[in-house]
Design a protein around this motif. Structure first.
Motif, PDB file in Angstrom:
ATOM      1  N   GLY A  70      16.734 -96.549  31.476  1.00  0.00           N
ATOM      2  CA  GLY A  70      18.172 -96.598  31.240  1.00  0.00           C
ATOM      3  C   GLY A  70      18.529 -97.481  30.067  1.00  0.00           C
ATOM      4  O   GLY A  70      17.695 -97.859  29.257  1.00  0.00           O
ATOM      5  N   GLN A  71      19.816 -97.806  29.995  1.00  0.00           N
ATOM      6  CA  GLN A  71      20.380 -98.594  28.908  1.00  0.00           C
ATOM      7  C   GLN A  71      20.519-100.043  29.346  1.00  0.00           C
ATOM      8  O   GLN A  71      21.100-100.339  30.382  1.00  0.00           O
ATOM      9  N   TYR A  76      24.286 -93.364  29.732  1.00  0.00           N
ATOM     10  CA  TYR A  76      24.620 -93.833  28.392  1.00  0.00           C
ATOM     11  C   TYR A  76      25.963 -93.223  28.013  1.00  0.00           C
ATOM     12  O   TYR A  76      26.111 -92.007  28.010  1.00  0.00           O
ATOM     13  N   GLU A  77      26.961 -94.062  27.742  1.00  0.00           N
ATOM     14  CA  GLU A  77      28.295 -93.588  27.398  1.00  0.00           C
ATOM     15  C   GLU A  77      28.549 -93.748  25.908  1.00  0.00           C
ATOM     16  O   GLU A  77      28.351 -94.823  25.357  1.00  0.00           O
ATOM     17  N   ILE A 119      21.159 -88.396  19.866  1.00  0.00           N
ATOM     18  CA  ILE A 119      20.991 -89.197  21.074  1.00  0.00           C
ATOM     19  C   ILE A 119      19.886 -88.588  21.921  1.00  0.00           C
ATOM     20  O   ILE A 119      19.918 -87.396  22.237  1.00  0.00           O
ATOM     21  N   ILE A 164      22.169-103.571  29.273  1.00  0.00           N
ATOM     22  CA  ILE A 164      23.529-104.045  28.992  1.00  0.00           C
ATOM     23  C   ILE A 164      23.643-105.506  29.406  1.00  0.00           C
ATOM     24  O   ILE A 164      23.154-105.897  30.463  1.00  0.00           O
ATOM     25  N   VAL A 193      23.932 -88.701  29.927  1.00  0.00           N
ATOM     26  CA  VAL A 193      24.729 -89.049  28.754  1.00  0.00           C
ATOM     27  C   VAL A 193      26.150 -88.530  28.964  1.00  0.00           C
ATOM     28  O   VAL A 193      26.345 -87.372  29.344  1.00  0.00           O
ATOM     29  N   PHE A 222      17.979 -89.805  25.545  1.00  0.00           N
ATOM     30  CA  PHE A 222      18.131 -90.838  26.569  1.00  0.00           C
ATOM     31  C   PHE A 222      17.452 -90.418  27.864  1.00  0.00           C
ATOM     32  O   PHE A 222      17.574 -89.267  28.290  1.00  0.00           O
ATOM     33  N   GLN A 246      21.636 -99.573  33.226  1.00  0.00           N
ATOM     34  CA  GLN A 246      22.375 -98.419  33.733  1.00  0.00           C
ATOM     35  C   GLN A 246      21.660 -97.150  33.306  1.00  0.00           C
ATOM     36  O   GLN A 246      21.188 -97.063  32.173  1.00  0.00           O
ATOM     37  N   ASN A 247      21.611 -96.168  34.207  1.00  0.00           N
ATOM     38  CA  ASN A 247      20.945 -94.911  33.843  1.00  0.00           C
ATOM     39  C   ASN A 247      21.937 -93.889  33.289  1.00  0.00           C
ATOM     40  O   ASN A 247      21.674 -92.703  33.272  1.00  0.00           O
ATOM     41  N   THR A 255      26.792 -92.499  15.358  1.00  0.00           N
ATOM     42  CA  THR A 255      25.850 -92.641  16.474  1.00  0.00           C
ATOM     43  C   THR A 255      24.486 -92.047  16.160  1.00  0.00           C
ATOM     44  O   THR A 255      23.481 -92.505  16.672  1.00  0.00           O
ATOM     45  N   ALA A 309      18.890 -85.397  27.133  1.00  0.00           N
ATOM     46  CA  ALA A 309      18.898 -86.333  28.257  1.00  0.00           C
ATOM     47  C   ALA A 309      18.014 -85.795  29.373  1.00  0.00           C
ATOM     48  O   ALA A 309      17.924 -84.588  29.573  1.00  0.00           O
TER      49      ALA A 309
END
Length: 178
Positions: A48-49, A63-64, A76, A51, A82, A78, A60-61, A73, A96
């Protein structure tokens, strides 16, 4: 790293400045993080991301992307889901392992998800775009795009000039569905 004692310093006038006492600082553990017994290593429990939020490290799994997927950006990729708050512009890819949710439109790009793909508006593939989903695909409309999914393709308005492969159903539902 463990705390090490500091050394006295010298100010701009050549006077000695005494070193204060150091503090042992614990790693700020949040959701999805494991702290080692010695307190020096933080390890993620999942993909995940990373933070830093409210003084804690969390993973967090999801990504916003708060705006568009564009030059700001880049593409992407991930491990997780997403969420794009606006659009995916021409020439950019989103991949994703989970779901991909796009609140705006999708241009001439490639969207790939291990889970569902949800496009709140429509898809303008311009003969070069593609969407591939490990589950189902939902969209308002799809134009000139190659579409493949393991589940259902569900569209509320229209599918025009597309190659669509769905392992279950292709459903058009809505008053003007065609």
């Amino acid at each position: 790293h463990e705390m090490v004692p500091g050394e006295d310093g010298i100010d701009v006038y050549g006077n000695v400045v005494e070193c204060g006492e150091g503090k042992v600082v614990a790693l700020p553990q949040g959701k999805g993080i494991i702290i080692s017994e010695d307190g020096l290593t933080a390890t993620s429990e999942m993909d995940g991301q990373l933070i830093y939020d409210n003084g804690k490290i969390t993973v967090q799994n999801i990504y916003e992307v708060q705006g568009d997927v564009d030059a700001s950006t880049g593409n992407i990729t991930f491990l997780g889901s997403v969420v794009v708050k606006r659009n995916v512009e021409d020439g950019y890819d989103v991949k994703a392992s989970g779901n991909v949710e796009i609140n705006g439109t999708v241009g001439r790009c490639h969207i790939e998800a291990g889970g569902n793909v949800i496009v709140r508006q429509g898809v303008f593939g311009r003969e070069e775009g593609s969407i591939k989903s490990g589950k189902s695909i939902w969209a308002k409309f799809i134009q000139a795009t190659k579409v493949e999914c393991e589940g259902n393709v569900i569209v509320t308005d229209s599918i025009m000039n597309c190659d669509v492969v769905a392992m279950k159903n292709i459903v058009l539902r809505g008053k003007k569905a065609q």
